[in-house]
Structures are given as structure tokens and as C-alpha cells.
Design a protein around this motif. Structure first.
Motif, PDB file in Angstrom:
ATOM      1  N   ALA A 209      -8.232   3.862   2.923  1.00 47.78           N
ATOM      2  CA  ALA A 209      -8.729   5.228   2.793  1.00 47.78           C
ATOM      3  C   ALA A 209      -8.538   5.583   1.501  1.00 47.78           C
ATOM      4  O   ALA A 209      -7.366   5.410   0.838  1.00 47.78           O
ATOM      5  CB  ALA A 209      -8.059   6.175   3.688  1.00 47.78           C
TER       6      ALA A 209
ATOM      7  N   SER B   1     -10.550  12.556   4.206  1.00 46.95           N
ATOM      8  CA  SER B   1     -10.962  14.037   4.534  1.00 46.95           C
ATOM      9  C   SER B   1     -10.180  14.796   3.750  1.00 46.95           C
ATOM     10  O   SER B   1      -8.729  14.825   3.734  1.00 46.95           O
ATOM     11  CB  SER B   1     -11.126  14.438   5.979  1.00 46.95           C
ATOM     12  OG  SER B   1     -10.864  15.947   5.882  1.00 46.95           O
TER      13      SER B   1
ATOM     14  N   GLU C 164       0.915  -1.159  -0.037  1.00 46.46           N
ATOM     15  CA  GLU C 164       0.002   0.218  -0.004  1.00 46.46           C
ATOM     16  C   GLU C 164       1.011   1.392  -0.138  1.00 46.46           C
ATOM     17  O   GLU C 164       0.582   2.154  -0.697  1.00 46.46           O
ATOM     18  CB  GLU C 164      -0.862  -0.052   1.107  1.00 46.46           C
ATOM     19  CG  GLU C 164      -2.090   0.738   1.125  1.00 46.46           C
ATOM     20  CD  GLU C 164      -2.800   0.743   2.579  1.00 46.46           C
ATOM     21  OE1 GLU C 164      -2.920  -0.207   3.239  1.00 46.46           O
ATOM     22  OE2 GLU C 164      -3.377   1.732   2.988  1.00 46.46           O
ATOM     23  N   TYR C 165       1.833   1.250   0.754  1.00 46.30           N
ATOM     24  CA  TYR C 165       2.858   2.328   0.973  1.00 46.30           C
ATOM     25  C   TYR C 165       4.173   2.193   0.103  1.00 46.30           C
ATOM     26  O   TYR C 165       4.970   3.233  -0.105  1.00 46.30           O
ATOM     27  CB  TYR C 165       3.326   2.753   2.465  1.00 46.30           C
ATOM     28  CG  TYR C 165       2.291   3.288   3.478  1.00 46.30           C
ATOM     29  CD1 TYR C 165       1.942   4.786   3.118  1.00 46.30           C
ATOM     30  CD2 TYR C 165       1.337   2.530   3.891  1.00 46.30           C
ATOM     31  CE1 TYR C 165       0.956   5.310   3.949  1.00 46.30           C
ATOM     32  CE2 TYR C 165       0.403   3.025   4.779  1.00 46.30           C
ATOM     33  CZ  TYR C 165       0.070   4.345   4.815  1.00 46.30           C
ATOM     34  OH  TYR C 165      -0.709   5.154   5.350  1.00 46.30           O
TER      35      TYR C 165
ATOM     36  N   GLU D 249      -3.821   2.247  -4.595  1.00 49.39           N
ATOM     37  CA  GLU D 249      -3.705   1.259  -3.562  1.00 49.39           C
ATOM     38  C   GLU D 249      -4.459   0.222  -3.555  1.00 49.39           C
ATOM     39  O   GLU D 249      -4.153  -1.227  -3.291  1.00 49.39           O
ATOM     40  CB  GLU D 249      -3.725   2.025  -2.443  1.00 49.39           C
ATOM     41  CG  GLU D 249      -2.677   2.988  -1.891  1.00 49.39           C
ATOM     42  CD  GLU D 249      -2.987   4.349  -2.390  1.00 49.39           C
ATOM     43  OE1 GLU D 249      -4.047   4.629  -3.233  1.00 49.39           O
ATOM     44  OE2 GLU D 249      -2.462   5.260  -1.794  1.00 49.39           O
TER      45      GLU D 249
ATOM     46  N   ARG E 126      -7.466   8.368   0.299  1.00 52.45           N
ATOM     47  CA  ARG E 126      -6.438   9.466   0.024  1.00 52.45           C
ATOM     48  C   ARG E 126      -6.474  10.287  -0.984  1.00 52.45           C
ATOM     49  O   ARG E 126      -5.524  10.526  -1.850  1.00 52.45           O
ATOM     50  CB  ARG E 126      -5.135   8.649  -0.015  1.00 52.45           C
ATOM     51  CG  ARG E 126      -4.800   7.642   1.278  1.00 52.45           C
ATOM     52  CD  ARG E 126      -3.427   7.385   1.398  1.00 52.45           C
ATOM     53  NE  ARG E 126      -3.440   6.455   2.619  1.00 52.45           N
ATOM     54  CZ  ARG E 126      -3.027   5.148   2.506  1.00 52.45           C
ATOM     55  NH1 ARG E 126      -2.827   4.707   1.512  1.00 52.45           N
ATOM     56  NH2 ARG E 126      -3.080   4.335   3.797  1.00 52.45           N
TER      57      ARG E 126
ATOM     58  N   LYS F 233       0.542   9.517  -9.987  1.00 49.88           N
ATOM     59  CA  LYS F 233       0.984   9.822  -8.695  1.00 49.88           C
ATOM     60  C   LYS F 233       2.376  10.216  -8.893  1.00 49.88           C
ATOM     61  O   LYS F 233       2.710  11.401  -8.038  1.00 49.88           O
ATOM     62  CB  LYS F 233       0.897   8.502  -7.707  1.00 49.88           C
ATOM     63  CG  LYS F 233       0.896   9.205  -6.290  1.00 49.88           C
ATOM     64  CD  LYS F 233       0.897   7.553  -5.489  1.00 49.88           C
ATOM     65  CE  LYS F 233      -0.268   7.340  -5.124  1.00 49.88           C
ATOM     66  NZ  LYS F 233      -0.538   6.147  -4.363  1.00 49.88           N
TER      67      LYS F 233
ATOM     68  N   SER G 260      -8.088  17.386   6.470  1.00 46.23           N
ATOM     69  CA  SER G 260      -6.844  16.560   7.477  1.00 46.23           C
ATOM     70  C   SER G 260      -6.251  15.313   6.520  1.00 46.23           C
ATOM     71  O   SER G 260      -5.235  15.065   7.293  1.00 46.23           O
ATOM     72  CB  SER G 260      -7.534  16.282   8.592  1.00 46.23           C
ATOM     73  OG  SER G 260      -8.336  15.164   8.388  1.00 46.23           O
ATOM     74  N   MET G 261      -6.787  14.867   5.827  1.00 53.79           N
ATOM     75  CA  MET G 261      -6.325  13.749   5.102  1.00 53.79           C
ATOM     76  C   MET G 261      -6.555  12.535   5.843  1.00 53.79           C
ATOM     77  O   MET G 261      -6.136  11.535   5.587  1.00 53.79           O
ATOM     78  CB  MET G 261      -4.877  13.663   4.692  1.00 53.79           C
ATOM     79  CG  MET G 261      -4.563  14.753   3.223  1.00 53.79           C
ATOM     80  SD  MET G 261      -5.491  14.195   1.857  1.00 53.79           S
ATOM     81  CE  MET G 261      -4.828  12.680   1.637  1.00 53.79           C
ATOM     82  N   GLY G 262      -7.264  12.842   7.200  1.00 54.29           N
ATOM     83  CA  GLY G 262      -7.360  11.561   7.904  1.00 54.29           C
ATOM     84  C   GLY G 262      -8.615  10.791   7.458  1.00 54.29           C
ATOM     85  O   GLY G 262      -9.334  11.365   6.441  1.00 54.29           O
ATOM     86  N   SER G 263      -9.143   9.819   8.001  1.00 51.36           N
ATOM     87  CA  SER G 263     -10.369   9.230   7.516  1.00 51.36           C
ATOM     88  C   SER G 263     -10.969   8.417   8.576  1.00 51.36           C
ATOM     89  O   SER G 263     -10.442   8.054   9.716  1.00 51.36           O
ATOM     90  CB  SER G 263     -10.248   8.434   6.388  1.00 51.36           C
ATOM     91  OG  SER G 263      -9.473   7.177   6.673  1.00 51.36           O
ATOM     92  N   PHE G 264     -12.434   8.200   8.515  1.00 47.50           N
ATOM     93  CA  PHE G 264     -13.202   7.235   9.647  1.00 47.50           C
ATOM     94  C   PHE G 264     -13.688   6.306   8.642  1.00 47.50           C
ATOM     95  O   PHE G 264     -14.529   6.577   7.598  1.00 47.50           O
ATOM     96  CB  PHE G 264     -14.302   8.308   9.950  1.00 47.50           C
ATOM     97  CG  PHE G 264     -15.101   7.769  10.954  1.00 47.50           C
ATOM     98  CD1 PHE G 264     -14.563   7.544  12.313  1.00 47.50           C
ATOM     99  CD2 PHE G 264     -16.237   6.954  10.606  1.00 47.50           C
ATOM    100  CE1 PHE G 264     -15.368   6.972  13.426  1.00 47.50           C
ATOM    101  CE2 PHE G 264     -17.008   6.299  11.598  1.00 47.50           C
ATOM    102  CZ  PHE G 264     -16.875   6.329  12.817  1.00 47.50           C
TER     103      PHE G 264
END
Lengths: 311, 141
Positions: free
Chosen positions: A110, A82, A22-23, A121, A112, A269, A85-89
Motif C-alpha cells: 500500500a 485510503s 518494509e516495516y 518501501e 501509505r 519520513k 482509514s489508512m487501510g487499502s484495497f
């Protein structure tokens, strides 16, 4: 070696390997190359549909049915990041009660910031799970609605989950997501409006209002996912579609398309990273030239030159 | 072209109490701090929580518990984590925990305990710090 242990079926190794892929760490990418020699066997099913349609609950039931039939099931749940914030729930796992089963591996990722729902990903994880021997892979995509069509490139079979009572039949006929299904699922079929939705979809399919991808006339099925109703029928249809794809030689064609899409997204990317870097480094110059000299053409050419040099 | 990691956290409600407001607030705060949060919801057993953490490869397991059964249930989570080999995963516990129980929890392997009144900022910072030391990650800003 992580890859070897993952191939033996060790869950922790599979999990850690997927993260490396993934990374895009060097070990991750090298392992992915190895796995691609083995992949290309799994039937990949995309489940899409608007939020609240019952996709996650349905997937929970589909997993059980697949496991009963002796399959190893990989599941990828995609949730939006998001943009702030680039965070996710990621809450889709809540409704997967069957994941304690052996032979099931569920991973949430996420998006991303990738539009189209299915990100590079996700495509890499499909490839990896396939190579690790999961022979049925379910991908739940962001139910972002009408433009969520990138999923077409990643999967063999697309199921669009519809739910009664979300608007008039015009909503169901809007362009975009409604055209992409190989299977249309009317979930929550015990709702009073279900019959009407079913008929609208029946009509849309019969009159070729929706696409007949590769000559396959889309199938329609009713489910009540919370009660396990219609699940066997749904999986039967998926298997029928799989047979159809194999007979027509489309199964492998889809895999080749998926890999091209993966390369395209990875390349984009890479280029995008360069652009982001150039813009960040030249923020002041750009701002000065734009606001004081109003020289759009000059800056564009200059930045383009920098981007080319950096690449 | 390796990317910077985002912290991935599992937030779960351990045991039988049905109050998930706090867990959701925390999940939201962690998301807003740029973390990727997998929320698994109410009434989870230690086995379910650790199984999910294992498959998701999270950096942090955050359990919320308000039932008072933390001294019975949290050790089971720790035991499961050891069995599954999640030795480098951060474990944090939040909820109504009597202060005298905190040392007991830390002794068995809990990294941080957050009581009512902990600020969201403090929680986010402590979790980030624990991840950096325990997982050795380079974190995306």
C-alpha cells in the motif's frame, strides 16, 4: 537466520524478510544492508498508466514471457492507501494468473500516503529482491495519472500503458506522465480507436513531443494483453533498452539515483515523524496562540526550535 | 525507526460459486478499519490462496464460501497452510455454513467462522483480536 534461508530461495523466509524490511525493523534494515552488497544486477521495469489500462493483465503476461526466457521475476504491485482509514484495497493480484510459476515472487504494498506512487518501501523492496537474486523486477505503480513521476528515480525502464478510447488525443499529450515513457504500450489494440491512438503517439514520439531520456528514442508497441498478443515484442523492447542502458553506462547510474531517492524518502519520513509528534504534543498551545494571540511567526519559530531539539 | 504494523488480510473466494458480493463487502469493511486487504477474487483453489498468502505475508486469510463445499475445501486450505509453514496465520471462514459444522471447522484449525448476519464491527474486532493473540503484533491505530 532469516536472511540466509531467504538467500537459499525459501519462499516463506523471503516473504517474512520483506515484511521486516518494509516495516524497517532493525533485523530488516541490517538484512537490507547485506542485500545491497549483492544488489545492482536486476533490470527494473516500471509499468504505469491510468486505472483500467490493463496494467495488471499485461504484467501477468510479461511474467510468463520472462519466466520462459529463464529469468527469476520479482513483482511489486503498489496500490493507494485510503487517506481516511489508512487501510487499502489491493486487487491487482486478481489478474496475475501466472504467479503459480516457480521463480516468481509477487508482493502487493500500500502506498501509505506517499505521493508520487513509488514509496520508500517500494524502493527498499526493489533493492531487496534484486539482492535476493531476482534478475527482472516489475513495479506496477498507482495509475494516479499525470503527476506520478517519482517512479523515474526507481526504475531503469518505464513503460506507459495507454488504452484507446479514453478521450481525444489532447489527453495523451498532457504534461507529466506522458513525458516519462521509454516504451509506450497501446493495450487493447483490437479496439477501433487503437489505430488513432497509435498514430498520435507515433507523431508525439517522432516530433520529440515526449522526452528522449538519455538519448533513447521511445519505442511504441501494440498489445492485447488478454490474448497474449504483442507480449514477446514488448519484452524484446525492454531487453533492447536494457542493452542500450548498459552500453551507455546508464544502468549503474540509475541504480545510484534510485538509492539516493531511497535515502531521501527515508530521511523525509524520519523528519516527518518528528513533526507529527511535535504537532500532536503541542496541539493545545498552538491552537490557543493562533486563535487568541494570532501569533503565526512566534509559533512557527517555537515549533521549529522544538523540532530541531527533538532531532 | 520501526513502524507500527497494519494488519494485512487476504480475502479470497474459495471454490466454484460465483457470488463475491459478500467477500467484497467484508474486504471494504476491513479496509475502512485500517487494514491492508489483498483481494484475490473468484474461484480460487486452496493452493492458489495459500501461495498468495505466503508471498504477501498476510496476518489473516479470510475465505468466503457459499457453495456448501466448506467441509471438503477448508481442510485443504488448512493442510496447505501447514505444509507451507503458515502456522501463525489466522484463518477465518465466512459464508453459508450450517451451525453444526462450525465446531468441525474450528477443530481442524479455523480461528473464526462468520455466518450471514454477523456485523461488520464484530468481524473486524474478532479478526483484530485473533491477530494480536496469534501473531503477537502491535497494531497501528
Amino acid at each position: 537466520m532469516l536472511l540466509e534461508r531467504a538467500l537459499e530461495g525459501d519462499e516463506l523466509s523471503i516473504s517474512r524478510l520483506l515484511t521486516k524490511i518494509e516495516y524497517m525493523s532493525s533485523e530488516g534494515l541490517e538484512s537490507l544492508q547485506e542485500l545491497m552488497k549483492r544488489s545492482g544486477k536486476a533490470h527494473v521495469v516500471g509499468i504505469t498508466g491510468s486505472p483500467g489500462a490493463g496494467k495488471s493483465t499485461l504484467i501477468g503476461e510479461l511474467i510468463k514471457e520472462y519466466v520462459t526466457r529463464g529469468h527469476r521475476v520479482g513483482v511489486i504491485l503498489i496500490d493507494p492507501s485510503s487517506p481516511f482509514s489508512m487501510g487499502s484495497f489491493m486487487g491487482n493480484r486478481i489478474r496475475l494468473t501466472s504467479v503459480e510459476e516457480k521463480n516468481v515472487f509477487v508482493r502487493s504494498i500500500a502506498s501509505r500516503g506517499h505521493l508520487g506512487g513509488i514509496s520508500s518501501e517500494a524502493l527498499m523492496l526493489i533493492e531487496a529482491l534484486d539482492g535476493l537474486g531476482f534478475d527482472r523486477i516489475i513495479v506496477e505503480t498507482v495509475g494516479a495519472g499525470q503527476t506520478d513521476t517519482d517512479v523515474v528515480n526507481g526504475v531503469h525502464t518505464i513503460a506507459v500503458v495507454n488504452v484507446p478510447g479514453t478521450g481525444d488525443e489532447i489527453q495523451a499529450l498532457k504534461a507529466g506522465i506522458m513525458e516519462i515513457g521509454d516504451v509506450y504500450v497501446v493495450n487493447k489494440a483490437d479496439k477501433v480507436e487503437a489505430e488513432m491512438l497509435f498514430n498520435v503517439l507515433r507523431f508525439a514520439i517522432d516530433t520529440a513531443e515526449v522526452d528522449y531520456r538519455d538519448g533513447w528514442k521511445p519505442k511504441l508497441v501494440k498489445t492485447i494483453a488478454t490474448k497474449g498478443v504483442g507480449i514477446k515484442e514488448t519484452v524484446d523492447i525492454f531487453e533492447e533498452h536494457l542493452e542500450y542502458l548498459k552500453q551507455k553506462g546508464i544502468f549503474d547510474k540509475r541504480i545510484r539515483e534510485r538509492r539516493i531517492k531511497m535515502m531521501e524518502l527515508l530521511l523525509r519520513k524520519k523528519v516527518n515523524d518528528v513533526i507529527t509528534k511535535i504537532i500532536r504534543e503541542n496541539n493545545e498551545i498552538i491552537s490557543k496562540k493562533l486563535n487568541e494571540e494570532h501569533d503565526i511567526i512566534g509559533i512557527l519559530n517555537e515549533m521549529y526550535k522544538l523540532v530541531k531539539e527533538t532531532m | 525507526m520501526s513502524q507500527e504494523r497494519r494488519i494485512k488480510v487476504l480475502v479470497a473466494k474459495l471454490g466454484l460459486d460465483g457470488h463475491d458480493r459478500g467477500a467484497k463487502v467484508i474486504a471494504r469493511a476491513l479496509k475502512d478499519a485500517g487494514m491492508e486487504v489483498v483481494y484475490t477474487g473468484l474461484r480460487q483453489t486452496p493452493e492458489q490462496i495459500v501461495k498468495a498468502a505466503l508471498q504477501e505475508d498476510v496476518d489473516v486469510i479470510g475465505v468466503s464460501i457459499l457453495s456448501g463445499a466448506h467441509l471438503e475445501l477448508v481442510p485443504l486450505v488448512v493442510q496447505q497452510m501447514k505444509e507451507k509453514g503458515l502456522n501463525d496465520v489466522v484463518l477465518v471462514v465466512g459464508g453459508v455454513i450450517p451451525p453444526q459444522d462450525i465446531p468441525k471447522l474450528k477443530e481442524i484449525g479455523v480461528d473464526e467462522v462468520f455466518l450471514p448476519g454477523s456485523s461488520l464491527k464484530e468481524i473486524t474486532e474478532k479478526i483484530t483480536k485473533a491477530v494480536v493473540t496469534k501473531r503477537g503484533l502491535k497494531i497501528a491505530s
